[in-house]
Design a protein around this motif. Structure first.
Motif, short mmCIF file in Angstrom:
data_model
loop_
_atom_site.label_atom_id
_atom_site.label_comp_id
_atom_site.label_asym_id
_atom_site.label_seq_id
_atom_site.Cartn_x
_atom_site.Cartn_y
_atom_site.Cartn_z
N TYR A 339 0.82 -1.21 0.00
CA TYR A 339 0.00 0.00 0.00
C TYR A 339 0.86 1.27 0.00
CZ TYR A 339 -4.49 -2.35 0.79
OH TYR A 339 -5.63 -3.10 0.64
N ALA A 340 2.05 1.19 0.57
CA ALA A 340 2.90 2.38 0.71
C ALA A 340 3.57 2.76 -0.61
CB ALA A 340 3.95 2.15 1.78
N VAL A 341 4.01 1.75 -1.39
CA VAL A 341 4.76 2.03 -2.62
C VAL A 341 3.81 2.51 -3.72
CG1 VAL A 341 6.22 1.07 -4.42
CG2 VAL A 341 6.56 0.38 -2.03
N ASP A 342 4.07 3.69 -4.23
CA ASP A 342 3.21 4.30 -5.25
C ASP A 342 3.66 3.81 -6.63
OD1 ASP A 342 1.57 5.84 -6.81
OD2 ASP A 342 2.02 7.72 -5.77
N THR A 343 3.19 2.64 -7.02
CA THR A 343 3.62 2.05 -8.29
C THR A 343 3.15 2.87 -9.49
OG1 THR A 343 1.69 0.58 -8.20
CG2 THR A 343 3.76 -0.29 -7.36
N ALA A 377 -3.58 -0.18 -4.31
CA ALA A 377 -3.67 1.28 -4.39
C ALA A 377 -2.64 1.92 -3.47
CB ALA A 377 -5.07 1.74 -4.00
N HIS A 378 -2.22 3.12 -3.82
CA HIS A 378 -1.32 3.87 -2.93
C HIS A 378 -2.17 4.48 -1.82
CE1 HIS A 378 1.95 6.24 -1.49
NE2 HIS A 378 1.41 7.40 -1.83
N ASP A 379 -2.05 3.92 -0.61
CA ASP A 379 -2.90 4.32 0.51
C ASP A 379 -2.06 4.34 1.78
OD1 ASP A 379 -4.80 4.54 2.55
OD2 ASP A 379 -6.31 3.40 1.45
N VAL A 380 -1.53 5.52 2.10
CA VAL A 380 -0.63 5.67 3.24
C VAL A 380 -1.33 5.33 4.55
CG1 VAL A 380 0.76 7.32 4.55
CG2 VAL A 380 0.80 7.37 2.05
N GLU A 381 -2.56 5.75 4.73
CA GLU A 381 -3.26 5.49 5.98
C GLU A 381 -3.51 4.00 6.17
OE1 GLU A 381 -3.65 7.70 8.34
OE2 GLU A 381 -2.55 9.02 6.96
N GLN A 382 -3.92 3.32 5.10
CA GLN A 382 -4.12 1.88 5.19
C GLN A 382 -2.81 1.18 5.53
OE1 GLN A 382 -6.85 0.17 5.17
NE2 GLN A 382 -6.02 -1.90 5.06
N ALA A 383 -1.72 1.64 4.94
CA ALA A 383 -0.41 1.06 5.23
C ALA A 383 -0.04 1.24 6.70
CB ALA A 383 0.65 1.69 4.34
N LYS A 384 -0.29 2.43 7.25
CA LYS A 384 0.02 2.68 8.67
C LYS A 384 -0.83 1.82 9.59
CE LYS A 384 1.64 7.47 8.21
NZ LYS A 384 1.37 8.90 8.54
N GLU A 385 -2.09 1.63 9.24
CA GLU A 385 -2.98 0.80 10.05
C GLU A 385 -2.49 -0.65 10.08
OE1 GLU A 385 -7.02 1.10 8.78
OE2 GLU A 385 -7.08 3.29 8.99
N LEU A 386 -2.07 -1.14 8.94
CA LEU A 386 -1.57 -2.51 8.89
C LEU A 386 -0.28 -2.67 9.67
CD1 LEU A 386 -2.30 -3.29 5.13
CD2 LEU A 386 -3.31 -4.47 7.09
N LEU A 387 0.60 -1.68 9.59
CA LEU A 387 1.84 -1.73 10.38
C LEU A 387 1.54 -1.75 11.87
CD1 LEU A 387 4.62 0.55 8.80
CD2 LEU A 387 4.47 -1.93 8.84
N ASN A 423 8.57 6.70 -0.24
CA ASN A 423 7.25 6.14 0.07
C ASN A 423 7.25 5.44 1.43
OD1 ASN A 423 6.42 5.13 -3.35
ND2 ASN A 423 6.15 7.09 -2.33
N LEU A 424 8.27 4.64 1.67
CA LEU A 424 8.32 3.87 2.91
C LEU A 424 8.59 4.77 4.12
CD1 LEU A 424 10.16 0.60 1.80
CD2 LEU A 424 7.72 1.03 2.03
#
Length: 560
Positions: A339-343, A377-387, A423-424
């Motif tokens: 989710y973090a990496v904006d491909t 999708a590039h989703d920073v908030e979703q990535a933070k929640e998963l971490l 991104n990370l």
């Protein structure tokens, strides 16, 4: 001072009406020649090269990195295969522009009704470059040395391994899953392969560059140094290899295809930087280059004297993860990174329209591609929640390994690494960039020293098995599976698909594999590119193959 010399030289040529003989050689190549020769003049070096070009058909191919080995079956890197494709030949071959199987050293073949016996009828009168006859015995020797680690010519004690053989044929001699049961010599020009089970891509595999024929005499003569002394049946013979500089091949005057090759010599020259390679092309130092920065495509296409070629979409560029290392052994962390990496941003910024964002490991035109899956999708908030859910709300630190060479699927790995690093950092993951030379990079990532790593894969046989089995099957750990990913269900599905003859059933199995991988994410699928090649327009009959290993026997240099 160099500029004045060049102007004076051109002026003199004009005055002598020999402008047609001027090929524009100069720049980096001349500087290098001066340095190595202890001060040879620019004009003298240039004159010698122009004289050679007039007398012979010489093609200089500029590439981004050196070959790892010229013993093709022991390596998987494209730069090795680019060269060996023109030295060696396999029993079968591919069409010039696709992966359709056509005759090679075998002019015909038969398959039994049960799909377990393949008989190949060999070309007669073919000899290896050292004069050794090509025959059924040579075929058997080659396949047995790859299959049997104890074989005299396997050179296992010297560190040789043949990972692609294991991937494509189910393992090695003694392994339960090894699929080649026996090889029978019917007569000098007829050889039979007996399989333990039907194998869907068997003929596709037999055409691969990895399974080409080496002279048994050369294996005896050179032993483990065969990797630097290649002897095949192909259109060009090996001459010399100056590491990290150039490999020189010469015409095989006894080639079995009448009228070929047309070139007298090929020089594969290493020029690491994409921009430097393009400068070398424009100056005349080289005749053809790959690893084009997509942003340069438009100017090349419109430039007089240059031709732009586009390869078919046949690869994947990815951010791999070593799933044996914490915290990458946690699926939630791997999903967070996806989710973090904006491909989309990477593809848009670096490929100038010559690529698509990757949802799956295989390209969209492959059998069994699962078009129901979408890229993360590039989703920073979703990535933070998963971490946070994984227990890493405060982030962590890890290494990011970056390829030192431009590859067809990733012409600018350094910039990709910078984007990934940024991104990370947004989700609290700090990455330390690690750089290695190309051969050590492949060796060390194969051993699992990395955390995150940039790499990719170009299809060599047009079949999805080559991607899934090589890169993500548990049996390929220690070979091309640098993510050290193992999933019993995925392994089972890959094995079933590989043994299935019905192509619709194979497609359904591969779609299931992709669904599981989309959840387990052993890496970030970034891009499928359409790689670019540029050449001087005097280069004729060049056809870029989607495998990136280009046969050059029909290429010639137009004379004025």
């Amino acid at each position: 001072m160099k500029g004045k010399c060049a102007i004076w030289f051109i002026f003199m040529l004009l005055c002598m009406l020999f402008l047609a003989a001027c090929s524009g050689d100069g720049g980096a190549k001349t500087d290098k020649a001066e340095e190595e020769s202890g001060g040879a003049s620019e004009e003298g070096t240039k004159g010698e090269k122009e004289a050679t070009a007039n007398e012979e058909q010489v093609l200089v191919f500029g590439r981004g990195g050196d070959s790892v080995s010229l013993d093709f079956a022991s390596v998987s890197d494209g730069e090795s295969l680019r060269v060996t494709e023109n030295i060696y030949e396999s029993l079968l071959d591919y069409d010039k522009e696709s992966f359709e199987v056509v005759p090679g050293l075998a002019h015909d073949w038969e398959v039994s009704d049960d799909g377990l016996r393949y008989t190949f009828f060999l070309e007669e009168g073919v000899t290896f470059h050292d004069g050794t006859p090509f025959n059924a015995e040579a075929v058997k020797v080659n396949f047995e040395r790859w299959a049997d680690p104890e074989h005299t010519y396997a050179f296992a004690d010297e560190g040789y391994a043949y990972p692609l053989y294991g991937s494509m044929f189910g393992g090695y001699k003694g392994d339960e899953a090894h699929n080649i049961k026996e090889i029978n010599i019917v007569n000098d020009y007829e050889v039979e392969f007996v399989l333990n089970a039907p194998q869907g891509p068997f003929l596709q595999n037999m055409a691969m560059s990895y399974f080409a024929m080496t002279s048994p005499t050369a294996l005896e003569k050179y032993g483990s140094t065969i990797n630097e002394n290649p002897v095949g049946t192909g259109p060009f013979k090996f001459v010399s290899w100056s590491k990290n500089d150039q490999i020189v091949l010469e015409k095989n005057a006894n080639y079995h295809k009448e009228g070929l090759p047309k070139l007298d010599q090929i020089i594969f020259e290493v020029i690491p930087e994409n921009s430097a390679r393009l400068i070398a092309l424009r100056s005349g130092e080289v005749d053809i280059i790959d690893g084009i920065n997509p942003d340069d495509a438009a100017s090349i296409e419109s430039e007089e004297g240059l031709d732009l070629y586009v390869r078919g979409e046949n690869n994947i560029g990815f951010l791999g993860m070593n799933v044996e290392k914490e915290p990458l052994n946690d699926k939630l962390v791997r999903q967070a990174i996806n989710y973090a990496v904006d491909t989309d941003a990477i593809v848009e910024a670096l490929y100038a329209g010559y690529a698509t964002t990757a949802a799956n490991l295989i390209p969209p035109n492959y059998l069994g591609y699962n078009d129901e899956l979408e890229p993360y999708a590039h989703d920073v908030e979703q990535a933070k929640e998963l971490l946070a859910e994984a227990g890493y709300a405060d982030g962590f630190e890890m290494d990011l390994w970056v390829m030192p060479v431009s590859r067809p699927y990733m012409p600018d790995p350094e910039t990709v690494a910078e984007i990934v690093q940024s991104n990370l950092q947004e989700i609290g993951i700090t990455t330390n960039i690690v750089r290695e030379e190309w051969a050590p990079y492949l060796e060390k990532t194969g051993k699992g020293e990395q955390d995150l790593y940039l790499l990719g894969w170009s299809g060599s046989n047009g079949d999805p098995d080559y991607f899934f089995d090589s890169l993500l099957h548990g049996d390929s750990i220690g070979g091309e599976n640098r993510s050290f990913f193992q999933n019993d269900e995925v392994d089972k599905l890959i094995d079933q698909a590989g043994a299935e003859i019905d192509q619709d059933k194979r497609a359904a199995l591969y779609k299931q594999v992709q669904t599981i991988l989309h959840e387990e994410v052993p890496g970030v699928n970034i891009v499928h590119s359409t790689p670019l090649v540029a050449a001087k327009n005097k280069v004729k009959n060049f056809i870029p193959h989607p495998s990136t290993s280009d046969p050059l026997e029909e290429v010639e240099i137009a004379t004025e």
